[in-house]
Scaffold this motif. Structure first.
Motif, PDB file in Angstrom:
ATOM      1  N   ASN A   1     -14.904  15.788  10.270  1.00 38.52           N
ATOM      2  CA  ASN A   1     -14.858  16.060   8.822  1.00 38.52           C
ATOM      3  C   ASN A   1     -13.723  15.329   8.122  1.00 38.52           C
ATOM      4  O   ASN A   1     -13.179  15.831   7.139  1.00 38.52           O
TER       5      ASN A   1
ATOM      6  N   ASP B   1     -10.085  10.755  -5.841  1.00 36.46           N
ATOM      7  CA  ASP B   1     -10.648  12.057  -5.542  1.00 36.46           C
ATOM      8  C   ASP B   1     -11.131  12.175  -4.096  1.00 36.46           C
ATOM      9  O   ASP B   1     -12.187  12.730  -3.825  1.00 36.46           O
TER      10      ASP B   1
ATOM     11  N   ALA C   1      -9.998  14.007  -1.655  1.00 38.27           N
ATOM     12  CA  ALA C   1     -10.001  15.369  -1.108  1.00 38.27           C
ATOM     13  C   ALA C   1     -11.312  16.079  -1.387  1.00 38.27           C
ATOM     14  O   ALA C   1     -11.791  16.859  -0.549  1.00 38.27           O
ATOM     15  N   SER C   2     -11.928  15.831  -2.552  1.00 39.53           N
ATOM     16  CA  SER C   2     -13.201  16.493  -2.863  1.00 39.53           C
ATOM     17  C   SER C   2     -14.343  15.926  -2.036  1.00 39.53           C
ATOM     18  O   SER C   2     -15.362  16.592  -1.834  1.00 39.53           O
ATOM     19  N   GLN C   3     -14.203  14.677  -1.575  1.00 37.10           N
ATOM     20  CA  GLN C   3     -15.237  14.078  -0.737  1.00 37.10           C
ATOM     21  C   GLN C   3     -15.215  14.664   0.681  1.00 37.10           C
ATOM     22  O   GLN C   3     -16.228  14.669   1.364  1.00 37.10           O
ATOM     23  N   TYR C   4     -14.047  15.143   1.093  1.00 36.51           N
ATOM     24  CA  TYR C   4     -13.896  15.708   2.448  1.00 36.51           C
ATOM     25  C   TYR C   4     -13.187  17.066   2.330  1.00 36.51           C
ATOM     26  O   TYR C   4     -12.018  17.211   2.677  1.00 36.51           O
ATOM     27  N   PRO C   5     -13.913  18.077   1.821  1.00 35.52           N
ATOM     28  CA  PRO C   5     -13.278  19.384   1.573  1.00 35.52           C
ATOM     29  C   PRO C   5     -12.809  20.088   2.852  1.00 35.52           C
ATOM     30  O   PRO C   5     -11.964  20.976   2.774  1.00 35.52           O
TER      31      PRO C   5
ATOM     32  N   GLN D   1      -8.230  19.539   5.656  1.00 31.90           N
ATOM     33  CA  GLN D   1      -7.137  20.259   5.024  1.00 31.90           C
ATOM     34  C   GLN D   1      -5.913  19.377   4.833  1.00 31.90           C
ATOM     35  O   GLN D   1      -5.136  19.569   3.881  1.00 31.90           O
TER      36      GLN D   1
ATOM     37  N   THR E   1      -5.753  17.642   1.465  1.00 30.42           N
ATOM     38  CA  THR E   1      -5.357  18.568   0.403  1.00 30.42           C
ATOM     39  C   THR E   1      -3.870  18.859   0.460  1.00 30.42           C
ATOM     40  O   THR E   1      -3.171  18.850  -0.567  1.00 30.42           O
TER      41      THR E   1
END
Length: 522
Positions: free
Chosen positions: A114, A131, A133-137, A140, A143
Motif C-alpha cells: 500500500n 496530494d 497521501a490521498s492516493q495512498y491512504p 501512514q 501522512t
C-alpha cells in the motif's frame, strides 16, 4: 546511454529556448522556471544535476549512496530523497541504503504494501506531482511526514531484475513532474549499476568466506597451465603450503599416482563435455612427504575463465573408521565363535561330571558367561575395570558387598580377551562358596583383593586372591570337578596364569598370579 539521451534532450531544449527568445520568469509556486503556459526544465537545474552527478562519480561502494541522495535532493530542491534495497529474502519489505531529510537521516526498514514504492517495484516508475497521501491512504508514513509529492524509479540489474528503487518526496507539489522524473532517471542509472555491483560483490564475498572456511578442501586451477589459482585455507593447512607456494604447483604435484600426461588425459571427458563432473578417490601428498586419502569432485567451467574447480574431502577419518569397524566385526565374529566353543565345553563337561543337576549347573555357567559378556558390552568391548568384572560374577550376593564380601585393590583394567575366562573362574568360586563355603551360612566372609607385584628379576605380575573365612569346615575333595578344572587349568593354559588353591579347614583360598602384560593393557 541514459546520460547521452539526457544530453541530447538538453541540446534540443536549449535550441527551443533560443528560438523562442523568451525570458524565463520564476514560478510563484516552486523554484522551477516556466515560459507562459509551457514548462521547460531550467537549464541551470539540469546543469546543476549533471554537475552533481559528475561529482558523485568519484565516490564508490556504500559511501556512494549517501552522496547520491544528498545530490539528488539538492538538484531538485526537495526535502526527502532515498535509495532502497529490495531484499529477495524479505520480498514484502524495503531497506533504505541512504535517506535524506533536509540532511542525513537514519536508515530504516518499512513494509512495501500500500505504498507508492510498491508500485515502483512492480511497474518501474511512479510520479505524483501533488496530494500523494490521498492516493495512498494506507501509507501512514506519508501522512506522518506531511508529504505532498513523490517520484520514484526502479533500479534494475543488467538482466532486468528489480534490485531496489530511488525516490524523492517533497512537502510541496512538483511544479514540473516531467523534469523531476528525468532527473531522478538521470541519477538512477549509476545507482542501479552501483547497487548491482555491491550486491554481486557482497554475494561473492560471502561465498568466498564460506569456501575459505569450509572443512572441505577447494581448489581452482587454470586449464592452460594447470597451476592452482585459488586454494582454500583448509587445503593449505592440510598440505602445509602457503598460497604463494600453491600457485607454483599443479594437481599432479599433489597426486603422486598421476603424471602430467595421465592427469590431462584423465580430465579429457570434462573438456569435451562427455561428463559434467568427475568423481574419484586418490591420495594427496603433503609438503612434508606424508600422504592422506581424499575423495574428489572435479568440474570444468569454460564460461568462468577456463578453470577447473575441485571439491575435495580428506577421507583419513572415514578410512580409519571403516578400518575400526572392519576390525570390530572381525573381533566380534572371533569372540562369538569363542563363546560358542566355551558353551560347548561347558555343556560337555557339565554333563560328564554333574549328570544329576546338569541343567541347573549349565544354566548357571552360561549365566556367568553372559554376565561377563554384559560387562564387555557396557564397556564397548574395551578394556574393562577389574572390580566391575568381579561384581558381575557375585550375582545375587550384591547386597553383601561391603559387608560380608570385601573388595580391595588399585584401579586395574583387564583385557577383553581375559574377561570371560576369569569371569567363569570367579563364578565357580562364588557358586562353591554359596553351596559349601563362607556364603552358605550367616557368618562367613569373603575377601577378594588384587595387587601388582614385581619379582627381583623385574618381571611384573597381577595377583588376584579369593579368601574365605567363617564358613563350614572345609574338607579337601577326593576328586576335582569341572569347576576346579576351569579354575586351575584353563587360565594356566590360556594366559600362563599360576593358580594356587588351598583347602584350609578355616576356609578355601585361591590365588591367581598372571603375567601383567598378558592380562592388563599396557
Amino acid at each position: 546511454m541514459q546520460a547521452r539521451a539526457v544530453y541530447n534532450l538538453m541540446q534540443i531544449r536549449l535550441l527551443e529556448f533560443c528560438e523562442t527568445s523568451m525570458l524565463l520568469a520564476p514560478c510563484s509556486e516552486c523554484s522551477m522556471n516556466q515560459v507562459d503556459t509551457i514548462r521547460f526544465p531550467a537549464l541551470p537545474s539540469f546543469s546543476n544535476a549533471l554537475s552533481i552527478l559528475a561529482e558523485t562519480s568519484r565516490v564508490v561502494g556504500e559511501k556512494y549512496f549517501p552522496v547520491l541522495v544528498e545530490g539528488l535532493a539538492e538538484a531538485l530542491a526537495v526535502r526527502w530523497a532515498f535509495i532502497c534495497n529490495l531484499p529477495t529474502a524479505q520480498p514484502g519489505e524495503a531497506t533504505t541504503l541512504a535517506f535524506w531529510d533536509n540532511g542525513p537521516a537514519e536508515n530504516f526498514v518499512y513494509p512495501l504494501a500500500n505504498t507508492p514504492c510498491a508500485d515502483v517495484a512492480s511497474e518501474g516508475v511512479c510520479c505524483f506531482a501533488e496530494d500523494i497521501a490521498s492516493q495512498y491512504p494506507m501509507d501512514q508514513m506519508l501522512t506522518d511526514l506531511g508529504a505532498q509529492s513523490y517520484a520514484g524509479i526502479a533500479l534494475r540489474s543488467s538482466d532486468g531484475r528489480v534490485l531496489g528503487l530511488i525516490a524523492v518526496m517533497d512537502d510541496k507539489p512538483f511544479c514540473d513532474p516531467g523534469m523531476v522524473e528525468e532527473i531522478v532517471s538521470l541519477f538512477s542509472g549509476r545507482a542501479a549499476a552501483e547497487l548491482e555491483r555491491l550486491s554481486t560483490s557482497s554475494l561473492n564475498e560471502r561465498l568466498g568466506k564460506i569456501v575459505e572456511a569450509s572443512v572441505s578442501e577447494a581448489y581452482v586451477f587454470d586449464k592452460r597451465t594447470y597451476r592452482f589459482e585459488l586454494v582454500n585455507r583448509g587445503a593449505r593447512e592440510n598440505l602445509g603450503y602457503s598460497m604463494e607456494e600453491m600457485r607454483a604447483l599443479t594437481p599432479w604435484d599433489l597426486k603422486p599416482e598421476f603424471s602430467r600426461e595421465q592427469f590431462i588425459e584423465f580430465v579429457e571427458p570434462l573438456l569435451d563435455a562427455r561428463l559434467s563432473v568427475l568423481t574419484f578417490e586418490t591420495v594427496h601428498e603433503r609438503k612434508d612427504g606424508t600422504t592422506y586419502p581424499v575423495s574428489v569432485q572435479l568440474q570444468y567451467f569454460p564460461e568462468a575463465g577456463d578453470v577447473f574447480f575441485a571439491s575435495i574431502i580428506d577421507e583419513t577419518e572415514r578410512k580409519k573408521r571403516e578400518e575400526r569397524e572392519r576390525l570390530i566385526l572381525h573381533e566380534m565374529n572371533h569372540r562369538a565363535k569363542n563363546v560358542l566353543a566355551v558353551v560347548q565345553v561347558l555343556a560337555r563337561q557339565t554333563a560328564k561330571r554333574n549328570p544329576d543337576d546338569y541343567i541347573s549347573r549349565l544354566e548357571a555357567r552360561i549365566a556367568a558367561l553372559a554376565a561377563s559378556h554384559d560387562v564387555l558390552v557396557h564397556n564397548s568391548w574395551q578394556d574393562i575395570p577389574l572390580d566391575e568384572l568381579v561384581q558381575s560374577q557375585l550375582g545375587h550376593f550384591e547386597p553383601l558387598i561391603g559387608d560380608r564380601i570385601n573388595l580391595s585393590g588399585p584401579a586395574t583394567k583387564f583385557k577383553t580377551t581375559v574377561a570371560q575366562a576369569f569371569g567363569l573362574a570367579l563364578h565357580e568360586l562364588s557358586t562353591n562358596a554359596a553351596k559349601y563355603g563362607a556364603l552358605s551360612n550367616e557368618e562367613g566372609r569373603v575377601d577378594i583383593s588384587w595387587r601388582d607385584t614385581v619379582t627381583e628379576a623385574g618381571e611384573k605380575f597381577l595377583e588376584l586372591k579369593w579368601v574365605e573365612r567363617g564358613g563350614p569346615e572345609v574338607i579337601s575333595p577326593e576328586a576335582r570337578g569341572f569347576g576346579s578344572f576351569m579354575i586351575e587349568q584353563s587360565l594356566a593354559q590360556q594366559f600362563g596364569c599360576k593358580v594356587e588353591m588351598v583347602f584350609d579347614p578355616a576356609g578355601i583360598s585361591c590365588s591367581f598370579i598372571a603375567p601383567y602384560e598378558k592380562v592388563v593393557p599396557i
